[in-house]
Design a protein around this motif. Structure first.
Motif, PDB file in Angstrom:
ATOM      1  N   THR A  42      -2.863  -1.485  13.008  1.00  0.00           N
ATOM      2  CA  THR A  42      -3.411  -2.828  12.779  1.00  0.00           C
ATOM      3  C   THR A  42      -3.053  -3.283  11.371  1.00  0.00           C
ATOM      4  OG1 THR A  42      -5.438  -4.129  12.695  1.00  0.00           O
ATOM      5  CG2 THR A  42      -5.657  -1.834  12.084  1.00  0.00           C
ATOM      6  N   GLY A  43      -2.525  -4.482  11.274  1.00  0.00           N
ATOM      7  CA  GLY A  43      -2.149  -4.989   9.959  1.00  0.00           C
ATOM      8  C   GLY A  43      -0.744  -5.545   9.953  1.00  0.00           C
ATOM      9  N   ALA A  66      -3.819  -5.616   1.109  1.00  0.00           N
ATOM     10  CA  ALA A  66      -5.256  -5.499   1.342  1.00  0.00           C
ATOM     11  C   ALA A  66      -5.563  -5.402   2.829  1.00  0.00           C
ATOM     12  CB  ALA A  66      -5.975  -6.705   0.736  1.00  0.00           C
ATOM     13  N   LEU A  67      -4.792  -6.126   3.625  1.00  0.00           N
ATOM     14  CA  LEU A  67      -5.056  -6.149   5.069  1.00  0.00           C
ATOM     15  C   LEU A  67      -4.482  -4.924   5.771  1.00  0.00           C
ATOM     16  CD1 LEU A  67      -4.694  -9.953   5.394  1.00  0.00           C
ATOM     17  CD2 LEU A  67      -6.773  -8.628   5.823  1.00  0.00           C
ATOM     18  N   VAL A  97      -5.084  -1.869   4.476  1.00  0.00           N
ATOM     19  CA  VAL A  97      -5.906  -0.707   4.122  1.00  0.00           C
ATOM     20  C   VAL A  97      -6.808  -0.223   5.256  1.00  0.00           C
ATOM     21  CG1 VAL A  97      -7.591   0.213   2.486  1.00  0.00           C
ATOM     22  CG2 VAL A  97      -5.768  -1.287   1.671  1.00  0.00           C
ATOM     23  N   PRO A  98      -7.526  -1.107   5.947  1.00  0.00           N
ATOM     24  CA  PRO A  98      -8.391  -0.574   7.013  1.00  0.00           C
ATOM     25  C   PRO A  98      -7.603   0.207   8.069  1.00  0.00           C
ATOM     26  CG  PRO A  98      -9.051  -2.795   6.452  1.00  0.00           C
ATOM     27  CD  PRO A  98      -7.746  -2.546   5.737  1.00  0.00           C
ATOM     28  N   LEU A 120      -6.917   3.561   6.605  1.00  0.00           N
ATOM     29  CA  LEU A 120      -8.116   4.413   6.550  1.00  0.00           C
ATOM     30  C   LEU A 120      -8.525   4.879   7.958  1.00  0.00           C
ATOM     31  CD1 LEU A 120     -10.285   2.487   3.902  1.00  0.00           C
ATOM     32  CD2 LEU A 120      -9.067   4.648   3.568  1.00  0.00           C
ATOM     33  N   ARG A 121      -8.310   4.019   8.956  1.00  0.00           N
ATOM     34  CA  ARG A 121      -8.637   4.451  10.311  1.00  0.00           C
ATOM     35  C   ARG A 121      -7.805   5.672  10.716  1.00  0.00           C
ATOM     36  NH1 ARG A 121      -7.885  -0.163  13.710  1.00  0.00           N
ATOM     37  NH2 ARG A 121     -10.013  -0.718  13.122  1.00  0.00           N
ATOM     38  N   MET A 150     -16.142  -3.604  10.853  1.00  0.00           N
ATOM     39  CA  MET A 150     -15.925  -2.479   9.954  1.00  0.00           C
ATOM     40  C   MET A 150     -16.923  -1.339  10.187  1.00  0.00           C
ATOM     41  SD  MET A 150     -13.258  -3.118   8.165  1.00  0.00           S
ATOM     42  CE  MET A 150     -12.230  -4.612   8.189  1.00  0.00           C
TER      43      MET A 150
END
Lengths: 251, 251, 251, 251, 251, 251
Positions: free
Chosen positions: B39-40, B51-52, B54-55, B58-59, B237
């Motif tokens: 995702t991103g 920034a978009l 990073v999640p 991290l996932r 989140m």
């Protein structure tokens, strides 16, 4: 891969301790060739000792060329003669301080370097600034003469622990760097004791040397580390005169 | 040793190229687990994309915990989400920029980083300053959109060469650092072509990760990288909420 | 003038407190549109929380575009996602830390920033260095979890005072900067109590945003904050894909 | 709110131009009291002129105390006598350079300051370093004597444009700061012409002064800006002797 | 060689003490012409006093031109008006702080500057940073009003000693710099007492001035110290207007 | 006063040229004792040559102790072995680079150092940074091998002039520092030719040494320059072993 680990002081027991530490972390296929300088001070405590250790260290670099080596580790936390060795070699040359503070930077934002005598503290602080870690690292002295680290009953470890405890309490240190080659055997226990990463320069330098060699990265021969120019060397230093710039290459 | 190499952008071909480069330099016994963010953005060109990304990055860190990993490589030269990942993990987390400039420092006193677009130049310059190399390294952009590096007929290599040539001529560069994960396949050829060390971030990060793991050095959990505190996370989140600080450890 | 004040954490009471503080200082004709992120952590304590707060903050930027805003305030002292927001917007985007330390610089030569937890101290110290105040400001932590600031019986104020007193006694601080959005209601009383200027980031950011808007100064779209390039965004982040660079403009 | 705008040089036309610019951006309820120094150089070009302008500037501060003012703007980009004025006042005192580079920092990561003569370039560069922007801003001179800016047929604008164009082309500037009070009328047109933010110091200082006043922030009287100590002043400077430290307060 | 030693404050006893110290170290053939400013504050404690001392100091520079001098010493540790004087003169101009910290740098790697009041501490710290010694020197205040140094029963020496002792114990100082012209008579005794080099600014400035003159080195007239440009000066400052740039030369 | 001027390279003609320059500027009563190292490289071009010159330089320090000297000048612009010599001596030890850049700082705000080969450029740049002049000085190489300066028909002067002209045109240099001991005879003519101060390291070092001696300032023996500790030295370096710390004092 053959790593030449040179102890620039003349104390064989320190070489042996460092070699043991180096071999304990060396990768499969890495051979540690540990050599002790044959000329110079028994320990390096400040600039004077350091300067007089360099020719002995460079001689080992030269003597070992025939047998060959893929990288060099200068086994002193003062990074004794590092720049001179890099001019002599085209293989990588790694110092303990540069290796240790580089590695600490990957695992902590702020850390403290704990070294031996007050006279080495500013020397190492200057190195830390040169390596770009001046805003991240604080250097502390433990009031331990280097050779006391060779003697388990000297009280050196108590002094070292007290200094680490002050670094943790007062500096906000997130990790500790051991600032002397002679402390190499203490890193693991201190890491367990204090629960923060403890970086040893000998081990760090071995891994950095292996990393550079395995990536085919040697010392740049452009500009500041270009091979020494051929010229006369007089007197006792005659042996160091480069005959031609080709000859000075590493293994 | 299992290294989790996460491409924080979603372009699988870049992951594959990086994984290939990583495996080419990985040591005996090192397994590269290459994953692509799900995702991103398709490429990371500036802070917004970063920034978009990073999640998603991290996932992957979280999803792969069960299977386990000994260190993490964030496979983007912007060191996307590096600090966040270090809070999540207690294993080492290595970014390409930090790894590459650290390694360049061992073999050159002054060097240039050659990256893609102008918008990434200042971002990387800020990283270089944070890593303490501001006085030693200059960053240059090549006017190459990241994904053009995936297309051999894009003219990207010509632009890259021109930029390297300017760095050598004008900056006094003693070595070159390739400032994009997508340039990883070009390092060896450029090193031969220009006769100076050329450092690739992917390869550098693999060796730094291996080095840290083999020395038993993990991310310090004291102060700035302490494990995230348990607290509610709302909305999309929610999956990232740490239930307790114990759970967030790495493999 | 419409200022979009985004709380990047999901705790509505913090947004309300900040909105009240913002409205108390806003100029005639300034409307404060206070919004709370709908997704992410309930408080931002360190990099992990911060990174996971950014998409929720960017979503608010996007959602509010239709209604329009003239500037953005990111209401967290970590300046969460500031650079990403600046790429997204062409209106000014102001962070609390940058605003507060800039304003402190006009009234004091040396000052201390007093923040919450130790884990935020280094993060803010890095910001302070980036904003050029590293030689002028010291950052101290008060050992206060962020959400304790929402609870008047938590003892947080006592800890905060003790930390300010140490800053005045030991740092030679000429002014105090409150290093958390949740402290915004305390500034005036502390200023009276200690007789030195006390700068609150929320108030500072409102005035900086008003100043930029009234001068017609927007975020530069040249180089590092250029609008995001159109490209695919996969998965949950798809909503953030810029269709064209025109679309990303602010109000 | 009454802002005392002091032109520390004695050229009334510059005061009038600056006052006009100040009033154009002042908020509702802000009164600009523009005064011209009655003693000193007609323009400030370098340290000598600057030093001799300070007493005239301080005299205005003193003379206007009875009528009262809420903040002071020193209307010269060299921030002439800024520290001395801050000791005299407890209201805020704002200089053009500090205000302009602070505001530029919110909208651009790298910018260039374009000033008049070469002799002012290093002076301003030193200010920029002191304000913490040394790594972000480059200062350029345009070879324009200050008073040529008062004469529209002097060719000054052509020189200024040429300098801005070089800053954009060679420095990677994302914004331009106009480095002389006498350029205040040119900012808007240049911003339109070049499509990057153009920051004018006069306007920036007005907004910073308003911001500080509206937040109740005055100059810290602790340590470096403490009120002058009572003591004899001899000769022509007798008028400046503080009788007691109470008397030196602002309006 | 004629050295013009100007005390920029109006206290004759300080001039006499400094002149005595200067003559005690002056070389054979060096004449010390000691003059006291005729207008301005009786002591310089902070920026306000300093700024109002500059015209009186510049007047002495001008008045003494006919008689001639080969170099100028500004006899205040704040380096009051140093840059303005350098524009006025083409002979060398030396300040006490710059001279003292330069000389300390030759004999110590880390040192402390011990000054009078807290209000002067940051001012001097800023000078030390400008002179490039920020990473090597710490500045401490002793809580001594300047004129107490003129009174042997004031207790000033006790405070000074206590501050030096803290500097030695806490700063790792290798040498001490006395940070006020009024301390010039104490250096030798303190050096004997503490066994570390103690540098006095008056003596240091005399030797630096002699050194510059004997090497034929004057203030560069290129760029930042170019001679003041001819222009009108109004009011009380009229006497300082340069008629032409030729006239402003030194002896 | 007896100044020991040691040429750390083994080329007698360079010693003679430097001794002549030193004597030309020495004060009344100063005796220059010029000695040439008996062992080591014929010129110092980079770190390797430098390191191998140090023992020969230190031997001269030791041999000349019986006859006595009041200060030492190390006659090479690389400040070869400066720190080691400072540990050995308690009299002052002055290097050419530190002396020259210190003196340049009194007469110019920005200056350029013009040295010989590219390989010395970064070495000197690192020194300049260590001496705190990194933001004020730029270092340029002239592509002149050191020994070509001994040969008036080598074309060296033409190359040097061309480099100075670029420094004046491109760096905004207000003064020039000659960055090699072998350029000492050229300073006066170049100063006349270019109309800016030209600082020669040999002359600067003589005046700094005289200044330190006449003020009774010796090398601090506290911390980093404390006398070498007694310890065994093996092999060819045995002669350098300090028997006791008392013995190592200077004359």
């Amino acid at each position: 891969m053959r790593l030449l680990l040179i102890n620039p002081n003349t104390t064989v027991s320190m070489t042996e301790k460092a070699a043991k530490a180096a071999r304990a972390v060396a990768g499969v296929g890495t051979e540690i060739i540990a050599v002790t300088s044959q000329t110079g001070p028994a320990s390096i405590e400040g600039y004077y000792d350091g300067a007089l250790a360099v020719p002995g260290m460079l001689r080992e670099l030269k003597l070992r060329q025939a047998a060959g080596y893929d990288a060099v580790i200068i086994c002193c936390f003062d990074d004794t003669g590092l720049d001179a060795a890099r001019m002599f070699c085209d293989v990588p040359v790694v110092g303990l301080c540069e290796a240790a503070v580089s590695m600490a930077g990957f695992i902590a934002q702020r850390f403290s370097v704990v070294t031996t005598l007050e006279r080495s503290r500013i020397l190492i602080d200057n190195l830390v600034q040169r390596y770009g870690m001046g805003a991240r690292a604080k250097v502390r002295a433990s009031d331990i003469p280097v050779l006391e680290l060779e003697n388990s009953s000297s009280g050196a470890i108590g002094k070292l622990r007290a200094t680490i405890e002050r670094a943790l309490a007062e500096d906000g240190a997130e990790a500790i760097v051991l600032g002397c080659a002679g402390m190499t055997d203490l890193a693991r226990d201190l890491q367990v004791l204090y629960g923060v990463p403890v970086v040893d320069g000998v081990a760090a330098a071995v891994k950095q040397a292996e990393a550079l060699v395995s990536l085919g990265l040697g010392t740049s021969k452009r500009s500041s580390y270009a091979a020494p120019l051929p010229k006369p060397f007089l007197g006792a230093m005659q042996e160091f005169a480069p005959v031609s710039s080709i000859e000075v290459s590493g293994a």
